[in-house]
Design an enzyme around this catalytic site. Structure first.
Site, PDB file in Angstrom:
ATOM      1  N   ARG A 171      36.386  53.058  35.878  1.00 47.13           N
ATOM      2  CA  ARG A 171      36.140  52.162  34.743  1.00 47.13           C
ATOM      3  C   ARG A 171      34.675  52.131  34.308  1.00 47.13           C
ATOM      4  NH1 ARG A 171      37.700  46.470  35.490  1.00 47.13           N
ATOM      5  NH2 ARG A 171      35.706  45.467  35.741  1.00 47.13           N
ATOM      6  N   ARG A 175      27.675  58.240  30.124  1.00 47.36           N
ATOM      7  CA  ARG A 175      27.326  58.514  28.725  1.00 47.36           C
ATOM      8  C   ARG A 175      26.177  59.492  28.609  1.00 47.36           C
ATOM      9  NH1 ARG A 175      26.914  52.829  27.710  1.00 47.36           N
ATOM     10  NH2 ARG A 175      29.005  52.051  27.278  1.00 47.36           N
ATOM     11  N   ARG A 248      39.758  40.645  48.762  1.00 43.55           N
ATOM     12  CA  ARG A 248      38.339  40.608  49.103  1.00 43.55           C
ATOM     13  C   ARG A 248      37.789  39.299  48.561  1.00 43.55           C
ATOM     14  NH1 ARG A 248      35.745  42.720  52.556  1.00 43.55           N
ATOM     15  NH2 ARG A 248      33.844  43.177  51.401  1.00 43.55           N
ATOM     16  N   ARG A 279      24.772  41.853  44.089  1.00 43.50           N
ATOM     17  CA  ARG A 279      24.278  41.522  42.752  1.00 43.50           C
ATOM     18  C   ARG A 279      23.431  40.269  42.823  1.00 43.50           C
ATOM     19  NH1 ARG A 279      29.603  42.590  39.013  1.00 43.50           N
ATOM     20  NH2 ARG A 279      30.672  41.182  40.416  1.00 43.50           N
ATOM     21  N   GLU A 300      24.957  37.378  45.343  1.00 45.68           N
ATOM     22  CA  GLU A 300      26.402  37.570  45.541  1.00 45.68           C
ATOM     23  C   GLU A 300      26.654  38.485  46.745  1.00 45.68           C
ATOM     24  OE1 GLU A 300      28.480  38.365  41.830  1.00 45.68           O
ATOM     25  OE2 GLU A 300      29.851  39.712  42.879  1.00 45.68           O
ATOM     26  N   TYR A 348      44.142  43.976  39.267  1.00 49.00           N
ATOM     27  CA  TYR A 348      42.723  43.966  38.882  1.00 49.00           C
ATOM     28  C   TYR A 348      42.684  43.831  37.360  1.00 49.00           C
ATOM     29  CZ  TYR A 348      37.886  45.768  39.598  1.00 49.00           C
ATOM     30  OH  TYR A 348      36.529  45.945  39.681  1.00 49.00           O
ATOM     31  N   ASP A 350      40.873  42.329  33.695  1.00 55.12           N
ATOM     32  CA  ASP A 350      39.757  41.741  32.958  1.00 55.12           C
ATOM     33  C   ASP A 350      40.269  40.567  32.127  1.00 55.12           C
ATOM     34  OD1 ASP A 350      37.541  43.130  33.783  1.00 55.12           O
ATOM     35  OD2 ASP A 350      37.851  44.778  32.384  1.00 55.12           O
TER      36      ASP A 350
HETATM   37  P1  FAD Z   1      42.268  32.449  37.702  1.00 60.33           P
HETATM   38  O1  FAD Z   1      41.084  32.276  36.852  1.00 60.33           O
HETATM   39  O2  FAD Z   1      42.042  32.716  39.145  1.00 60.33           O
HETATM   40  O3  FAD Z   1      43.150  31.127  37.562  1.00 60.33           O
HETATM   41  C1  FAD Z   1      44.174  30.776  38.454  1.00 60.33           C
HETATM   42  C2  FAD Z   1      44.146  29.260  38.575  1.00 60.33           C
HETATM   43  O4  FAD Z   1      45.319  28.850  39.315  1.00 60.33           O
HETATM   44  C3  FAD Z   1      42.945  28.727  39.344  1.00 60.33           C
HETATM   45  O5  FAD Z   1      42.300  27.725  38.600  1.00 60.33           O
HETATM   46  C4  FAD Z   1      43.556  28.158  40.630  1.00 60.33           C
HETATM   47  O6  FAD Z   1      42.866  27.022  41.116  1.00 60.33           O
HETATM   48  C5  FAD Z   1      44.954  27.808  40.177  1.00 60.33           C
HETATM   49  N1  FAD Z   1      45.926  27.773  41.269  1.00 60.33           N
HETATM   50  C6  FAD Z   1      46.201  28.749  42.163  1.00 60.33           C
HETATM   51  N2  FAD Z   1      47.141  28.356  43.041  1.00 60.33           N
HETATM   52  C7  FAD Z   1      47.464  27.086  42.683  1.00 60.33           C
HETATM   53  C8  FAD Z   1      48.372  26.120  43.224  1.00 60.33           C
HETATM   54  N3  FAD Z   1      49.101  26.381  44.321  1.00 60.33           N
HETATM   55  N4  FAD Z   1      48.468  24.910  42.627  1.00 60.33           N
HETATM   56  C9  FAD Z   1      47.697  24.628  41.541  1.00 60.33           C
HETATM   57  N5  FAD Z   1      46.830  25.493  40.995  1.00 60.33           N
HETATM   58  C10 FAD Z   1      46.713  26.708  41.565  1.00 60.33           C
HETATM   59  N6  FAD Z   1      36.616  39.871  33.702  1.00 60.33           N
HETATM   60  C11 FAD Z   1      36.002  40.235  32.570  1.00 60.33           C
HETATM   61  O7  FAD Z   1      36.658  40.466  31.536  1.00 60.33           O
HETATM   62  N7  FAD Z   1      34.622  40.343  32.501  1.00 60.33           N
HETATM   63  C12 FAD Z   1      33.834  40.101  33.586  1.00 60.33           C
HETATM   64  O8  FAD Z   1      32.595  40.213  33.516  1.00 60.33           O
HETATM   65  C13 FAD Z   1      34.467  39.720  34.809  1.00 60.33           C
HETATM   66  N8  FAD Z   1      33.728  39.474  35.889  1.00 60.33           N
HETATM   67  C14 FAD Z   1      34.358  39.112  37.052  1.00 60.33           C
HETATM   68  C15 FAD Z   1      33.570  38.854  38.163  1.00 60.33           C
HETATM   69  C16 FAD Z   1      34.162  38.479  39.356  1.00 60.33           C
HETATM   70  C17 FAD Z   1      33.302  38.197  40.557  1.00 60.33           C
HETATM   71  C18 FAD Z   1      35.577  38.383  39.439  1.00 60.33           C
HETATM   72  C19 FAD Z   1      36.235  38.007  40.738  1.00 60.33           C
HETATM   73  C20 FAD Z   1      36.371  38.638  38.335  1.00 60.33           C
HETATM   74  C21 FAD Z   1      35.775  38.998  37.124  1.00 60.33           C
HETATM   75  N9  FAD Z   1      36.527  39.210  35.980  1.00 60.33           N
HETATM   76  C22 FAD Z   1      35.896  39.605  34.825  1.00 60.33           C
HETATM   77  C23 FAD Z   1      38.001  38.999  35.969  1.00 60.33           C
HETATM   78  C24 FAD Z   1      38.390  37.566  35.500  1.00 60.33           C
HETATM   79  O9  FAD Z   1      37.840  36.612  36.386  1.00 60.33           O
HETATM   80  C25 FAD Z   1      39.917  37.417  35.485  1.00 60.33           C
HETATM   81  O10 FAD Z   1      40.490  38.386  34.660  1.00 60.33           O
HETATM   82  C26 FAD Z   1      40.430  36.051  34.987  1.00 60.33           C
HETATM   83  O11 FAD Z   1      39.597  34.983  35.343  1.00 60.33           O
HETATM   84  C27 FAD Z   1      41.803  35.829  35.559  1.00 60.33           C
HETATM   85  O12 FAD Z   1      42.394  34.664  35.026  1.00 60.33           O
HETATM   86  P2  FAD Z   1      43.697  34.094  35.739  1.00 60.33           P
HETATM   87  O13 FAD Z   1      44.157  32.935  34.924  1.00 60.33           O
HETATM   88  O14 FAD Z   1      44.665  35.170  36.017  1.00 60.33           O
HETATM   89  O15 FAD Z   1      43.210  33.609  37.195  1.00 60.33           O
HETATM   90  N1  UDP Z   2      29.806  50.257  41.204  1.00 59.99           N
HETATM   91  C1  UDP Z   2      28.800  50.957  41.851  1.00 59.99           C
HETATM   92  N2  UDP Z   2      27.507  50.645  41.605  1.00 59.99           N
HETATM   93  C2  UDP Z   2      27.138  49.674  40.738  1.00 59.99           C
HETATM   94  C3  UDP Z   2      28.161  48.964  40.056  1.00 59.99           C
HETATM   95  C4  UDP Z   2      29.488  49.270  40.323  1.00 59.99           C
HETATM   96  O1  UDP Z   2      29.097  51.819  42.649  1.00 59.99           O
HETATM   97  O2  UDP Z   2      25.917  49.444  40.563  1.00 59.99           O
HETATM   98  C5  UDP Z   2      31.218  50.609  41.509  1.00 59.99           C
HETATM   99  C6  UDP Z   2      31.791  49.792  42.669  1.00 59.99           C
HETATM  100  O3  UDP Z   2      32.657  50.652  43.382  1.00 59.99           O
HETATM  101  C7  UDP Z   2      32.570  48.719  41.970  1.00 59.99           C
HETATM  102  C8  UDP Z   2      33.121  49.487  40.763  1.00 59.99           C
HETATM  103  O4  UDP Z   2      32.046  50.366  40.401  1.00 59.99           O
HETATM  104  O5  UDP Z   2      33.603  48.200  42.796  1.00 59.99           O
HETATM  105  C9  UDP Z   2      33.502  48.617  39.575  1.00 59.99           C
HETATM  106  O6  UDP Z   2      32.366  47.900  39.169  1.00 59.99           O
HETATM  107  P1  UDP Z   2      32.445  46.729  38.134  1.00 59.99           P
HETATM  108  O7  UDP Z   2      31.054  46.222  37.891  1.00 59.99           O
HETATM  109  O8  UDP Z   2      33.234  47.177  36.979  1.00 59.99           O
HETATM  110  O9  UDP Z   2      33.288  45.689  38.983  1.00 59.99           O
HETATM  111  P2  UDP Z   2      33.509  44.136  38.970  1.00 59.99           P
HETATM  112  O10 UDP Z   2      32.938  43.679  40.259  1.00 59.99           O
HETATM  113  O11 UDP Z   2      32.803  43.563  37.779  1.00 59.99           O
HETATM  114  O12 UDP Z   2      34.992  43.980  38.918  1.00 59.99           O
END
Ligand code: FAD
Ligand code: UDP
Length: 366
Positions: A171, A175, A248, A279, A300, A348, A350
């Site tokens: 992903r 470029r 994780r 990060r 992080e 996984y 977004d």
């Molecule tokens: P969640 O946001 O996890 O919502 C689920 C909700 O259900 C939670 O509030 C939880 O408390 C609730 N819940 C669970 N079990 C129960 C229960 N038994 N009873 C009541 N409530 C419950 N996506 C991007 O597009 N751009 C980004 O830059 C990006 N960065 C990310 C960085 C990190 C570190 C992570 C982990 C993810 C990232 N994502 C990013 C992905 C993004 O977070 C998710 O796509 C999105 O938040 C998922 O929404 P969701 O509603 O599926 O889950």
């Molecule tokens: N990654 C890497 N170096 C970096 C950033 C990302 O090797 O500086 C790799 C790493 O394996 C990571 C994957 O690219 O799990 C996806 O990164 P991204 O930032 O898209 O993941 P996010 O944590 O935002 O889901």
């Protein structure tokens, strides 16, 4: 039945479904076990700065309808993600682009120069890559793999890159232009005022109960509505009867510094093993805040998941995908439950894909 839909989880999947159902005149109740709405995109105000409490989030999408939808609730700024990667005392631009290549190899000035190096280095991979290491080398060569990918990925997943699936790294853009934008999507930004505002606006007029765990009263909740939209963990719904899916987790160490600017960028990736974090996030830069006298910075640390922690990332290897498939099979017999979002689909995902998926599921419902 008191409600048409009981929605478990106020993250983006739950909030999107709730908003669409409410607009269609359905009676909806949203419950969440956390003390706040918005799931993992929750932002908390600290020192006047919107802090991404569950990890840094940048909204990016190619779906015009999803972009228009989120912009109908809040204004988005022009933030474009351009992380820098630090290894020891060297700094490189991400994602992999001409700025990166010209610094890695000191004879690179043109795209052809960069390609020459990459082509030469990727010769060691023959055939389709079968793991993350092979995939990375075939994308950018061994030099970049060792400096910018190997350490970061091993810290992130606590596994050797040879034992990880290739798709994780696919992903990241590669470029041959001088462009540090991390994403290829047409639309990108961060909500002005933070993500919590976005979700609050989506849930406007909808009944929401916080600090409420579905499993504390599953029977009762199941009988409250015609349909249940469940966005919690897939294996938990079935009381782990086929075994536990792996996740994780992350640990966030958030500090307030008495200075205007700590690192000069919202996101700095630490790609080597000299530090344990992957990060460092300086939250004010997501909103171009150059005036607050203080700054909030989050270190992080990736972590194995243990009971009580948040399930941040699904581990989509063969073993876990197979178990998730078995749970999906079971979920087919739960005809009044819709399983949606990253935890319930064990995917996984977004943010934009989560919204799109909730939109599609709701369309089918209608
Ligand atoms: P969640 O946001 O996890 O919502 C689920 C909700 O259900 C939670 O509030 C939880 O408390 C609730 N819940 C669970 N079990 C129960 C229960 N038994 N009873 C009541 N409530 C419950 N996506 C991007 O597009 N751009 C980004 O830059 C990006 N960065 C990310 C960085 C990190 C570190 C992570 C982990 C993810 C990232 N994502 C990013 C992905 C993004 O977070 C998710 O796509 C999105 O938040 C998922 O929404 P969701 O509603 O599926 O889950
Ligand atoms: N990654 C890497 N170096 C970096 C950033 C990302 O090797 O500086 C790799 C790493 O394996 C990571 C994957 O690219 O799990 C996806 O990164 P991204 O930032 O898209 O993941 P996010 O944590 O935002 O889901």
């Amino acid at each position: 039945m008191k409600y048409d839909y009981l929605i478990v989880g106020s993250g983006l999947f739950g909030a999107t479904f709730a908003n669409l159902a409410h607009n269609a005149g359905k009676k909806v109740l949203v419950i969440d076990k956390r003390p706040n709405v918005a799931g993992n995109i929750y932002t908390e105000n600290i020192e006047g700065i919107n802090v991404h409490k569950y990890g840094a989030h940048i909204f990016h999408t190619d779906y015009k309808d999803v972009w228009d939808y989120v912009n109908s609730f809040v204004e988005f700024n022009r933030y474009t993600n351009s992380p820098v990667a630090r290894i020891g005392n060297e700094i490189y631009n991400m994602p992999f682009n001409m700025n990166t290549f010209s610094k890695i190899w000191n004879d690179v000035f043109t795209p052809e120069d960069a390609l020459r190096h990459i082509e030469e280095e990727k010769k060691e991979i023959t055939g389709e890559p079968t793991n993350l290491e092979e995939q990375a080398i075939s994308l950018v060569g061994r030099t970049i793999y060792e400096k910018l990918i190997k350490g970061y990925t091993e810290k992130q997943w606590n596994r050797d890159c040879k034992d990880l699936p290739p798709f994780i790294i696919k992903r990241l853009p590669v470029r041959l232009i001088y462009d540090n934008n991390y994403f290829n999507d047409k639309y990108q930004g961060v909500p002005v005022g933070g993500y919590t505002k976005l979700v609050e606006a989506m849930l406007d007029g909808i009944e929401v109960k916080l600090n409420t765990d579905f499993f504390d009263n599953k029977e009762e909740y199941m009988n409250m509505a015609d349909k249940v939209v469940y966005t919690g963990a897939l294996d938990e719904y079935f009381d782990y009867k086929l075994g536990k899916l792996e996740y994780r987790s992350l640990k966030f160490d958030t500090k307030v510094f008495d200075k205007v600017n700590y690192q000069g960028n919202a996101v700095v990736n630490y790609t080597g093993h000299e530090v344990d974090y992957t990060r460092v996030i300086e939250h004010k830069h997501f909103e171009f805040d150059s005036t607050s006298p203080k700054t909030v910075v989050t270190f992080e640390y990736p972590s194995d998941y243990v009971e009580g922690m948040e399930k941040y990332y699904t581990v989509n290897d063969d073993k876990n995908n197979k178990l998730a498939d078995e749970y999906r099979e079971l979920s087919k017999s739960e005809d009044k439950v819709i399983f949606g979002g990253r935890l319930a689909e064990y995917k996984y995902y977004d943010m934009d894909d989560v919204i799109k998926s909730a939109m599609n599921v709701f369309k089918e419902e209608l």
